[in-house]
Design a protein around this motif. Sequence first.
Motif, PDB file in Angstrom:
ATOM      1  N   PHE A 138       0.829  -1.201   0.000  1.00 38.33           N
ATOM      2  CA  PHE A 138       0.000   0.000   0.000  1.00 38.33           C
ATOM      3  C   PHE A 138       0.871   1.262   0.000  1.00 38.33           C
ATOM      4  CE2 PHE A 138      -3.427  -2.604   2.398  1.00 38.33           C
ATOM      5  CZ  PHE A 138      -3.928  -3.086   1.200  1.00 38.33           C
ATOM      6  N   ALA A 139       1.996   1.214   0.743  1.00 38.26           N
ATOM      7  CA  ALA A 139       2.903   2.370   0.795  1.00 38.26           C
ATOM      8  C   ALA A 139       3.502   2.654  -0.584  1.00 38.26           C
ATOM      9  CB  ALA A 139       4.014   2.129   1.815  1.00 38.26           C
ATOM     10  N   THR A 140       3.856   1.582  -1.316  1.00 41.40           N
ATOM     11  CA  THR A 140       4.359   1.755  -2.683  1.00 41.40           C
ATOM     12  C   THR A 140       3.272   2.365  -3.564  1.00 41.40           C
ATOM     13  OG1 THR A 140       5.839  -0.152  -2.433  1.00 41.40           O
ATOM     14  CG2 THR A 140       5.363   0.574  -4.673  1.00 41.40           C
ATOM     15  N   GLY A 141       2.044   1.873  -3.396  1.00 42.71           N
ATOM     16  CA  GLY A 141       0.922   2.422  -4.147  1.00 42.71           C
ATOM     17  C   GLY A 141       0.707   3.897  -3.847  1.00 42.71           C
ATOM     18  N   LEU A 142       0.873   4.286  -2.580  1.00 43.65           N
ATOM     19  CA  LEU A 142       0.698   5.685  -2.191  1.00 43.65           C
ATOM     20  C   LEU A 142       1.775   6.562  -2.829  1.00 43.65           C
ATOM     21  CD1 LEU A 142      -0.759   7.841  -0.548  1.00 43.65           C
ATOM     22  CD2 LEU A 142       0.676   7.232   1.420  1.00 43.65           C
ATOM     23  N   HIS A 143       3.003   6.046  -2.865  1.00 41.23           N
ATOM     24  CA  HIS A 143       4.100   6.792  -3.497  1.00 41.23           C
ATOM     25  C   HIS A 143       3.787   7.047  -4.978  1.00 41.23           C
ATOM     26  CE1 HIS A 143       8.120   8.216  -4.311  1.00 41.23           C
ATOM     27  NE2 HIS A 143       8.239   7.325  -5.286  1.00 41.23           N
ATOM     28  N   ILE A 144       3.286   6.036  -5.650  1.00 35.32           N
ATOM     29  CA  ILE A 144       2.904   6.183  -7.063  1.00 35.32           C
ATOM     30  C   ILE A 144       1.736   7.153  -7.198  1.00 35.32           C
ATOM     31  CG2 ILE A 144       1.953   4.940  -9.056  1.00 35.32           C
ATOM     32  CD1 ILE A 144       3.483   2.447  -7.920  1.00 35.32           C
ATOM     33  N   HIS A 145       0.787   7.053  -6.276  1.00 32.42           N
ATOM     34  CA  HIS A 145      -0.377   7.930  -6.281  1.00 32.42           C
ATOM     35  C   HIS A 145       0.040   9.392  -6.106  1.00 32.42           C
ATOM     36  CE1 HIS A 145      -4.391   9.465  -4.998  1.00 32.42           C
ATOM     37  NE2 HIS A 145      -4.827   8.509  -5.792  1.00 32.42           N
ATOM     38  N   ASP A 146       1.104   9.627  -5.320  1.00 27.81           N
ATOM     39  CA  ASP A 146       1.626  10.992  -5.156  1.00 27.81           C
ATOM     40  C   ASP A 146       2.066  11.566  -6.495  1.00 27.81           C
ATOM     41  OD1 ASP A 146       1.165  10.923  -2.447  1.00 27.81           O
ATOM     42  OD2 ASP A 146       3.233  10.426  -1.902  1.00 27.81           O
ATOM     43  N   GLY A 147       2.640  10.701  -7.351  1.00 30.85           N
ATOM     44  CA  GLY A 147       3.040  11.139  -8.685  1.00 30.85           C
ATOM     45  C   GLY A 147       1.843  11.522  -9.530  1.00 30.85           C
ATOM     46  N   LEU A 148       0.758  10.776  -9.356  1.00 29.42           N
ATOM     47  CA  LEU A 148      -0.484  11.089 -10.063  1.00 29.42           C
ATOM     48  C   LEU A 148      -1.039  12.439  -9.597  1.00 29.42           C
ATOM     49  CD1 LEU A 148      -2.545   9.861 -12.086  1.00 29.42           C
ATOM     50  CD2 LEU A 148      -3.705   8.835 -10.112  1.00 29.42           C
ATOM     51  N   GLU A 149      -0.999  12.654  -8.274  1.00 32.09           N
ATOM     52  CA  GLU A 149      -1.472  13.921  -7.720  1.00 32.09           C
ATOM     53  C   GLU A 149      -0.683  15.105  -8.260  1.00 32.09           C
ATOM     54  OE1 GLU A 149      -1.468  13.865  -3.486  1.00 32.09           O
ATOM     55  OE2 GLU A 149      -3.275  12.613  -3.349  1.00 32.09           O
ATOM     56  N   GLU A 150       0.617  14.904  -8.417  1.00 35.54           N
ATOM     57  CA  GLU A 150       1.484  15.998  -8.852  1.00 35.54           C
ATOM     58  C   GLU A 150       1.060  16.557 -10.218  1.00 35.54           C
ATOM     59  OE1 GLU A 150       6.271  16.900  -9.406  1.00 35.54           O
ATOM     60  OE2 GLU A 150       5.582  15.019  -8.478  1.00 35.54           O
ATOM     61  N   ARG A 218     -10.065  14.680  -9.274  1.00 35.60           N
ATOM     62  CA  ARG A 218      -8.966  13.771  -9.561  1.00 35.60           C
ATOM     63  C   ARG A 218      -8.044  13.767  -8.350  1.00 35.60           C
ATOM     64  NH1 ARG A 218     -12.260  14.026 -12.997  1.00 35.60           N
ATOM     65  NH2 ARG A 218     -11.990  14.107 -15.268  1.00 35.60           N
ATOM     66  N   ALA A 219      -7.064  12.898  -8.377  1.00 39.40           N
ATOM     67  CA  ALA A 219      -6.056  12.881  -7.310  1.00 39.40           C
ATOM     68  C   ALA A 219      -5.356  14.232  -7.264  1.00 39.40           C
ATOM     69  CB  ALA A 219      -5.037  11.775  -7.596  1.00 39.40           C
ATOM     70  N   GLY A 220      -5.264  14.813  -6.056  1.00 38.48           N
ATOM     71  CA  GLY A 220      -4.547  16.074  -5.933  1.00 38.48           C
ATOM     72  C   GLY A 220      -5.356  17.322  -6.212  1.00 38.48           C
ATOM     73  N   TYR A 287     -12.543  19.119 -10.415  1.00 39.55           N
ATOM     74  CA  TYR A 287     -11.753  19.112 -11.657  1.00 39.55           C
ATOM     75  C   TYR A 287     -12.257  20.210 -12.587  1.00 39.55           C
ATOM     76  CZ  TYR A 287      -9.784  17.556 -16.117  1.00 39.55           C
ATOM     77  OH  TYR A 287      -9.116  17.510 -17.323  1.00 39.55           O
ATOM     78  N   GLU A 288     -13.556  20.264 -12.721  1.00 41.40           N
ATOM     79  CA  GLU A 288     -14.159  21.262 -13.610  1.00 41.40           C
ATOM     80  C   GLU A 288     -13.946  22.684 -13.093  1.00 41.40           C
ATOM     81  OE1 GLU A 288     -18.658  22.123 -14.071  1.00 41.40           O
ATOM     82  OE2 GLU A 288     -18.197  20.544 -15.532  1.00 41.40           O
ATOM     83  N   ARG A 289     -13.999  22.866 -11.763  1.00 46.99           N
ATOM     84  CA  ARG A 289     -13.919  24.202 -11.178  1.00 46.99           C
ATOM     85  C   ARG A 289     -12.489  24.711 -11.002  1.00 46.99           C
ATOM     86  NH1 ARG A 289     -18.189  25.904  -7.775  1.00 46.99           N
ATOM     87  NH2 ARG A 289     -16.912  27.799  -7.584  1.00 46.99           N
ATOM     88  N   THR A 290     -11.522  23.810 -10.824  1.00 46.57           N
ATOM     89  CA  THR A 290     -10.204  24.285 -10.374  1.00 46.57           C
ATOM     90  C   THR A 290      -9.019  23.872 -11.246  1.00 46.57           C
ATOM     91  OG1 THR A 290      -9.766  22.344  -8.954  1.00 46.57           O
ATOM     92  CG2 THR A 290     -11.042  24.147  -7.979  1.00 46.57           C
ATOM     93  N   VAL A 291      -9.200  22.922 -12.155  1.00 52.86           N
ATOM     94  CA  VAL A 291      -8.062  22.394 -12.922  1.00 52.86           C
ATOM     95  C   VAL A 291      -8.080  22.917 -14.357  1.00 52.86           C
ATOM     96  CG1 VAL A 291      -6.906  20.291 -13.745  1.00 52.86           C
ATOM     97  CG2 VAL A 291      -7.986  20.322 -11.488  1.00 52.86           C
ATOM     98  N   GLU A 292      -6.890  23.192 -14.879  1.00 55.46           N
ATOM     99  CA  GLU A 292      -6.747  23.673 -16.252  1.00 55.46           C
ATOM    100  C   GLU A 292      -7.426  22.707 -17.226  1.00 55.46           C
ATOM    101  OE1 GLU A 292      -2.901  24.177 -19.101  1.00 55.46           O
ATOM    102  OE2 GLU A 292      -2.777  25.188 -17.140  1.00 55.46           O
TER     103      GLU A 292
END
Length: 364
Positions: A138-150, A218-220, A287-292
Amino acid sequence: MTGRLHQYFAGDHTAKGFRALYQSNFQGLDRVFVLNGSSNAVKGALIKKLANKWRNKGFDVELVHCSTDQDSMDALVIPQLKVGVYGAEEDFRAAGSSIDYIYTDRALDTSLVESYQRDRKVYQEELAALYEAAHESFATGLHIHDGLEEIYINKMDFKKADQVAEELIDTLYGDMDQLEKSATVKHRFFGASTPAGVVDYIPNLTDDLKKRYFIKGRAGTGKSTLLKKIAAAGEALGLDVEIYHCGFDPDSLDMVVVRELGFCIFDSTDPHEYFPDKDSDEVVDLYERTVEPDTDERYDTAIKILNRSYKYHMKKGVGYLHEAKMMMDEFEGQYSDAIDFAKLGIVYETIDDAILHHAAAAEQ
């Protein structure tokens, strides 16, 4: 009339290890029965039976499910009686409560239990190793998920996110005056990683509320930050707040419920995606309100790769939990031969009679 049933998790295997939130849900209770014993199945069966009995008597009941076996129970709370029954293995304290310790091994054949205990240490060590492997996955998954959030954080307008939060807080609380009481804040898990995958009880927890807000994004994209602001605003006003933590990352929030005002607002995206089915339900699309615009399309390949890798490690972690569940079932199966059902009935009656006396005393 049958009482209402609310179901949730208060302990979970997460990307940051096992987190326990049981204490938070036992605050304000006058009496707590702590079940001590060798068999979790026996403790869970007692909790289920007590829950059914008191719910059928018309009392609202909270059932706390076990994340290592979602069909088993860790605890029971009867809010109207200010009574709780606790059967999980984590250390427990209940400030201000009268605590009764109930030894459930009284319902078992002592000689058989002693023979099982010889294997218990090895069993617990193997179980701990599987849980640690799940946490690492799960920790590895979270690290990857952080990349998605970025990806989304870099394309997000934070001023617009702040504006959404201000608008929602104004809509939810308006110009409400601060109450002349302190808020009671209870922490729970929105869902949990279980041997059967991710499980939640969101419909059960929210169906009786007047207003439900479904956060899409979305993530992040600030879903957890938004929820933290809404929870803090409610607490500052003295409202009782239920805070539901993410079962994957326990430092992140997935839902806030304020029953005094009849609303909830929650992260309604994968792996706990829900859609409005009442006229009063409302969607908040971050996503619609805040993301490019077109961020999904521009980073489509990277997003798909990260999502695939993240889900692989999540599935791998759940696999370890499934292995642990099979081991638990095999070990717990031994106790079925050791149960003396007459003695088990006595243990049940001991708790139930004590709750009856407590309820009678509370009415006087």
